[in-house]
Motif scaffolding. Structure first.
Motif, PDB file in Angstrom:
ATOM      1  N   GLY A   1      57.068  25.148  29.520  1.00  0.00           N
ATOM      2  CA  GLY A   1      57.562  24.623  30.785  1.00  0.00           C
ATOM      3  C   GLY A   1      56.456  24.228  31.746  1.00  0.00           C
ATOM      4  N   GLY A   2      55.177  24.228  31.312  1.00  0.00           N
ATOM      5  CA  GLY A   2      54.086  23.791  32.169  1.00  0.00           C
ATOM      6  C   GLY A   2      53.632  24.804  33.201  1.00  0.00           C
ATOM      7  N   VAL A   3      54.034  26.063  33.084  1.00  0.00           N
ATOM      8  CA  VAL A   3      53.643  27.104  34.040  1.00  0.00           C
ATOM      9  C   VAL A   3      52.326  27.729  33.568  1.00  0.00           C
ATOM     10  CG1 VAL A   3      54.337  29.310  35.044  1.00  0.00           C
ATOM     11  CG2 VAL A   3      56.054  27.568  34.567  1.00  0.00           C
ATOM     12  N   PRO A   4      51.325  27.925  34.465  1.00  0.00           N
ATOM     13  CA  PRO A   4      50.073  28.542  34.040  1.00  0.00           C
ATOM     14  C   PRO A   4      50.298  29.976  33.557  1.00  0.00           C
ATOM     15  CG  PRO A   4      50.090  28.206  36.424  1.00  0.00           C
ATOM     16  CD  PRO A   4      51.344  27.601  35.888  1.00  0.00           C
ATOM     17  N   GLU A   5      49.473  30.394  32.609  1.00  0.00           N
ATOM     18  CA  GLU A   5      49.576  31.746  32.057  1.00  0.00           C
ATOM     19  C   GLU A   5      48.322  32.537  32.392  1.00  0.00           C
ATOM     20  OE1 GLU A   5      50.219  33.937  27.754  1.00  0.00           O
ATOM     21  OE2 GLU A   5      50.602  31.806  27.936  1.00  0.00           O
ATOM     22  N   ALA A   6      48.504  33.747  32.892  1.00  0.00           N
ATOM     23  CA  ALA A   6      47.393  34.635  33.225  1.00  0.00           C
ATOM     24  C   ALA A   6      47.783  36.068  32.850  1.00  0.00           C
ATOM     25  CB  ALA A   6      47.075  34.558  34.709  1.00  0.00           C
TER      26      ALA A   6
ATOM     27  N   VAL B   1      40.133  47.575  41.231  1.00  0.00           N
ATOM     28  CA  VAL B   1      39.614  46.219  41.048  1.00  0.00           C
ATOM     29  C   VAL B   1      40.635  45.466  40.204  1.00  0.00           C
ATOM     30  CG1 VAL B   1      37.776  44.800  40.048  1.00  0.00           C
ATOM     31  CG2 VAL B   1      37.215  46.968  41.179  1.00  0.00           C
ATOM     32  N   PRO B   2      41.187  44.373  40.748  1.00  0.00           N
ATOM     33  CA  PRO B   2      42.083  43.550  39.939  1.00  0.00           C
ATOM     34  C   PRO B   2      41.257  42.709  38.969  1.00  0.00           C
ATOM     35  CG  PRO B   2      41.849  42.592  42.119  1.00  0.00           C
ATOM     36  CD  PRO B   2      41.067  43.881  42.115  1.00  0.00           C
ATOM     37  N   ARG B   3      41.854  42.374  37.845  1.00  0.00           N
ATOM     38  CA  ARG B   3      41.166  41.558  36.841  1.00  0.00           C
ATOM     39  C   ARG B   3      42.153  40.583  36.230  1.00  0.00           C
ATOM     40  NH1 ARG B   3      36.392  41.576  34.394  1.00  0.00           N
ATOM     41  NH2 ARG B   3      36.268  40.515  32.405  1.00  0.00           N
ATOM     42  N   ASN B   4      41.690  39.391  35.955  1.00  0.00           N
ATOM     43  CA  ASN B   4      42.493  38.375  35.292  1.00  0.00           C
ATOM     44  C   ASN B   4      41.872  38.105  33.929  1.00  0.00           C
ATOM     45  OD1 ASN B   4      43.920  36.156  34.442  1.00  0.00           O
ATOM     46  ND2 ASN B   4      43.245  34.817  36.078  1.00  0.00           N
ATOM     47  N   HIS B   5      42.598  38.442  32.871  1.00  0.00           N
ATOM     48  CA  HIS B   5      42.106  38.228  31.513  1.00  0.00           C
ATOM     49  C   HIS B   5      42.377  36.809  31.025  1.00  0.00           C
ATOM     50  CE1 HIS B   5      41.134  42.483  31.110  1.00  0.00           C
ATOM     51  NE2 HIS B   5      42.262  42.719  31.736  1.00  0.00           N
ATOM     52  N   GLY B   6      42.966  35.964  31.894  1.00  0.00           N
ATOM     53  CA  GLY B   6      43.154  34.553  31.591  1.00  0.00           C
ATOM     54  C   GLY B   6      44.410  34.269  30.787  1.00  0.00           C
ATOM     55  N   PRO B   7      44.557  33.087  30.314  1.00  0.00           N
ATOM     56  CA  PRO B   7      43.558  32.034  30.230  1.00  0.00           C
ATOM     57  C   PRO B   7      43.425  31.174  31.491  1.00  0.00           C
ATOM     58  CG  PRO B   7      45.500  31.380  29.012  1.00  0.00           C
ATOM     59  CD  PRO B   7      45.748  32.768  29.516  1.00  0.00           C
ATOM     60  N   ALA B   8      44.373  31.188  32.420  1.00  0.00           N
ATOM     61  CA  ALA B   8      44.309  30.338  33.615  1.00  0.00           C
ATOM     62  C   ALA B   8      43.822  31.141  34.826  1.00  0.00           C
ATOM     63  CB  ALA B   8      45.681  29.740  33.924  1.00  0.00           C
ATOM     64  N   ASP B   9      43.181  30.458  35.767  1.00  0.00           N
ATOM     65  CA  ASP B   9      42.816  31.064  37.050  1.00  0.00           C
ATOM     66  C   ASP B   9      44.088  31.335  37.851  1.00  0.00           C
ATOM     67  OD1 ASP B   9      40.145  30.648  36.408  1.00  0.00           O
ATOM     68  OD2 ASP B   9      39.967  28.833  37.623  1.00  0.00           O
ATOM     69  N   VAL B  10      44.013  32.307  38.764  1.00  0.00           N
ATOM     70  CA  VAL B  10      45.103  32.591  39.695  1.00  0.00           C
ATOM     71  C   VAL B  10      44.525  32.465  41.103  1.00  0.00           C
ATOM     72  CG1 VAL B  10      46.709  34.348  40.535  1.00  0.00           C
ATOM     73  CG2 VAL B  10      46.317  34.098  38.079  1.00  0.00           C
ATOM     74  N   ALA B  11      45.100  31.572  41.906  1.00  0.00           N
ATOM     75  CA  ALA B  11      44.571  31.313  43.254  1.00  0.00           C
ATOM     76  C   ALA B  11      44.718  32.523  44.162  1.00  0.00           C
ATOM     77  CB  ALA B  11      45.277  30.107  43.867  1.00  0.00           C
ATOM     78  N   ASP B  12      45.776  33.308  43.988  1.00  0.00           N
ATOM     79  CA  ASP B  12      46.015  34.502  44.796  1.00  0.00           C
ATOM     80  C   ASP B  12      47.118  35.301  44.119  1.00  0.00           C
ATOM     81  OD1 ASP B  12      45.753  36.328  46.829  1.00  0.00           O
ATOM     82  OD2 ASP B  12      46.554  35.049  48.401  1.00  0.00           O
ATOM     83  N   ALA B  13      47.132  36.595  44.348  1.00  0.00           N
ATOM     84  CA  ALA B  13      48.172  37.467  43.805  1.00  0.00           C
ATOM     85  C   ALA B  13      48.360  38.629  44.762  1.00  0.00           C
ATOM     86  CB  ALA B  13      47.783  37.975  42.413  1.00  0.00           C
ATOM     87  N   THR B  14      49.420  39.400  44.556  1.00  0.00           N
ATOM     88  CA  THR B  14      49.609  40.629  45.323  1.00  0.00           C
ATOM     89  C   THR B  14      49.888  41.777  44.374  1.00  0.00           C
ATOM     90  OG1 THR B  14      51.945  40.120  45.680  1.00  0.00           O
ATOM     91  CG2 THR B  14      50.429  39.536  47.449  1.00  0.00           C
ATOM     92  N   VAL B  15      49.323  42.917  44.695  1.00  0.00           N
ATOM     93  CA  VAL B  15      49.552  44.136  43.932  1.00  0.00           C
ATOM     94  C   VAL B  15      50.324  45.105  44.815  1.00  0.00           C
ATOM     95  CG1 VAL B  15      47.295  45.111  44.596  1.00  0.00           C
ATOM     96  CG2 VAL B  15      48.473  45.980  42.568  1.00  0.00           C
ATOM     97  N   GLY B  16      51.302  45.772  44.223  1.00  0.00           N
ATOM     98  CA  GLY B  16      52.082  46.762  44.942  1.00  0.00           C
ATOM     99  C   GLY B  16      51.620  48.165  44.598  1.00  0.00           C
TER     100      GLY B  16
ATOM    101  N   ALA C   1      52.065  32.217  38.114  1.00  0.00           N
ATOM    102  CA  ALA C   1      51.577  32.344  36.738  1.00  0.00           C
ATOM    103  C   ALA C   1      52.472  33.287  35.940  1.00  0.00           C
ATOM    104  CB  ALA C   1      50.143  32.873  36.728  1.00  0.00           C
ATOM    105  N   VAL C   2      52.618  32.996  34.667  1.00  0.00           N
ATOM    106  CA  VAL C   2      53.370  33.839  33.751  1.00  0.00           C
ATOM    107  C   VAL C   2      52.409  34.855  33.151  1.00  0.00           C
ATOM    108  CG1 VAL C   2      54.620  33.866  31.555  1.00  0.00           C
ATOM    109  CG2 VAL C   2      55.041  32.048  33.195  1.00  0.00           C
ATOM    110  N   ASP C   3      52.800  36.129  33.127  1.00  0.00           N
ATOM    111  CA  ASP C   3      52.004  37.196  32.522  1.00  0.00           C
ATOM    112  C   ASP C   3      52.811  37.765  31.371  1.00  0.00           C
ATOM    113  OD1 ASP C   3      50.489  39.402  31.824  1.00  0.00           O
ATOM    114  OD2 ASP C   3      50.124  40.023  33.894  1.00  0.00           O
ATOM    115  N   ARG C   4      52.436  37.420  30.154  1.00  0.00           N
ATOM    116  CA  ARG C   4      53.186  37.870  28.965  1.00  0.00           C
ATOM    117  C   ARG C   4      52.843  39.305  28.567  1.00  0.00           C
ATOM    118  NH1 ARG C   4      55.845  33.467  27.312  1.00  0.00           N
ATOM    119  NH2 ARG C   4      54.876  31.439  27.540  1.00  0.00           N
ATOM    120  N   ASN C   5      51.785  39.869  29.133  1.00  0.00           N
ATOM    121  CA  ASN C   5      51.381  41.238  28.809  1.00  0.00           C
ATOM    122  C   ASN C   5      51.521  42.100  30.059  1.00  0.00           C
ATOM    123  OD1 ASN C   5      50.282  43.580  27.833  1.00  0.00           O
ATOM    124  ND2 ASN C   5      48.195  42.830  27.774  1.00  0.00           N
ATOM    125  N   ARG C   6      52.729  42.504  30.375  1.00  0.00           N
ATOM    126  CA  ARG C   6      52.953  43.302  31.583  1.00  0.00           C
ATOM    127  C   ARG C   6      52.544  44.765  31.407  1.00  0.00           C
ATOM    128  NH1 ARG C   6      55.994  41.432  35.770  1.00  0.00           N
ATOM    129  NH2 ARG C   6      54.705  42.973  36.762  1.00  0.00           N
TER     130      ARG C   6
END
Length: 156
Positions: A26-31, A51-66, A133-138
């Motif tokens: 569907g064209g949604v970035p994956e991170a 420390v938050p970390r993005n294992h990719g493959p796409a960059d994430v402009a911003d996120a929030t952690v609860g 971004a879609v995160d397939r590994n929650r």
């Protein structure tokens, strides 16, 4: 000659495709976001450093952690660092800022004084928003940590 031009065009398409962010269906970035850090409970104060970390493959402009804890805060509302806001009596959300693919974000620190000096607290960490971004590994961005009032650092 035609065949060589065709190969050259195909190679250019392959190179350009590799430069674009990886996309899920569907064209949604994956991170793949994750959070690593420590939690310390001492004398009724819970301190969380992560420390938050993005294992990719796409960059994430911003996120929030609860962050959620099982014990209520002391009567006075906790002072939160910039980029954080209360979402309930026992929970906050904090901006991570930009998270480049295959890279860490900025270190975050949140502290709260808890009511009645509990002997233990359960801390829950979870991604709330990841800029679409879609995160397939929650499994690696949802964590639950039991923190005992020992002053020891409990890693996650």
């Amino acid at each position: 000659m035609r065949r060589m031009r065709g190969l050259a065009v195909w190679g250019a398409v392959a190179v350009l495709g590799a430069a674009w962010p990886a996309r899920a269906a569907g064209g949604v970035p994956e991170a793949d976001l994750s959070y690593h850090g420590v939690a310390v409970l001492h004398d009724g104060r819970l301190d969380v450093r992560l420390v938050p970390r993005n294992h990719g493959p796409a960059d994430v402009a911003d996120a929030t952690v609860g962050l959620r804890w099982s014990a209520p805060p002391a009567a006075r509302a906790p002072r939160l660092p910039g980029g954080c806001a209360r979402t309930g009596e026992r929970s906050v959300v904090c901006r991570t800022g930009a998270l480049p693919a295959d890279g860490p974000g900025e270190r975050m620190e949140v502290g709260v004084r808890l009511r009645g000096r509990p002997a233990e607290v359960t801390l829950e960490i979870d991604t709330v928003w990841a800029d679409g971004a879609v995160d397939r590994n929650r499994a690696n961005d949802r964590q639950q940590v039991l923190v005992l009032d020992t002053g020891d650092a409990y890693s996650f």
